[in-house]
Design an enzyme around this catalytic site. Structure first.
Site, PDB file in Angstrom:
ATOM      1  N   LEU A 143      40.732  49.787  39.957  1.00 39.16           N
ATOM      2  CA  LEU A 143      42.083  49.241  40.070  1.00 39.16           C
ATOM      3  C   LEU A 143      42.737  49.661  41.386  1.00 39.16           C
ATOM      4  CD1 LEU A 143      44.506  47.832  38.583  1.00 39.16           C
ATOM      5  CD2 LEU A 143      45.130  50.116  37.773  1.00 39.16           C
ATOM      6  N   HIS A 144      43.426  48.722  42.031  1.00 42.97           N
ATOM      7  CA  HIS A 144      44.193  49.049  43.240  1.00 42.97           C
ATOM      8  C   HIS A 144      45.291  48.002  43.456  1.00 42.97           C
ATOM      9  CE1 HIS A 144      40.728  46.600  44.453  1.00 42.97           C
ATOM     10  NE2 HIS A 144      41.457  46.147  45.460  1.00 42.97           N
ATOM     11  N   GLN A 145      46.439  48.490  43.884  1.00 43.36           N
ATOM     12  CA  GLN A 145      47.620  47.677  44.159  1.00 43.36           C
ATOM     13  C   GLN A 145      47.721  47.463  45.668  1.00 43.36           C
ATOM     14  OE1 GLN A 145      50.347  46.481  42.299  1.00 43.36           O
ATOM     15  NE2 GLN A 145      51.565  45.963  44.050  1.00 43.36           N
TER      16      GLN A 145
END
Length: 152
Positions: free
Chosen positions: A111-113
């Site tokens: 996960l990464h924003q």
């Protein structure tokens, strides 16, 4: 140049978001570290200053994040926006999470924003004609400026 020199499989065998925190910040372009998440420059940026906010845990989707991780990802995203506005005088942002390969995630397993700074004048003929984006700053220079402006 890093993207071109890396060849067709730049991520290779290791998860870059699991590996990055094991190394010095300058070496892996880490801007800030929190308790459950950290901020790193995107090695293959859409624009100068393109940041990624990543949990330390290797999870693939937002619904797998703990409430603490969600809160810190949000807080780091807000701080990243404030710092980028100060450092780069950007006019706006694109924020987003592509989850899963089918959704366009380059690193689907972690996960990464994305925090992508945008300027009113950040488009030119390069992306249209050459399918290439000109980035006027070196990643090391951007990392230093953002890390130095990050509140302690």
């Amino acid at each position: 140049m890093a993207y071109i020199q890396a060849g067709p499989q730049p991520l290779r065998d290791e998860c870059p978001f699991c590996e990055a925190p094991k190394h010095p910040d300058e070496e892996r372009l880490i801007v800030a570290r929190g308790e459950t998440a950290f901020v790193v420059l995107n090695l293959f940026p859409y624009n100068s200053g393109h940041l990624l906010v990543c949990p330390y845990r290797h999870i693939g989707t937002y619904d797998q994040a703990t409430p603490e991780e969600v809160a810190e990802i949000g807080a780091l995203t807000q701080t990243g926006m404030r710092v980028l506005r100060e450092v780069s005088r950007c006019d706006g942002f694109n924020l987003g999470m592509n989850q899963g390969e089918v959704a366009g995630a380059g690193v689907a397993a972690h996960l990464h924003q994305h925090i992508v700074p945008r300027w009113a004048t950040d488009a030119n003929f390069f992306p249209i004609i050459a399918k290439t984006k000109a980035l006027p700053q070196l990643l090391d220079d951007i990392r230093e400026a953002v890390a130095n402006a990050w509140p302690r």
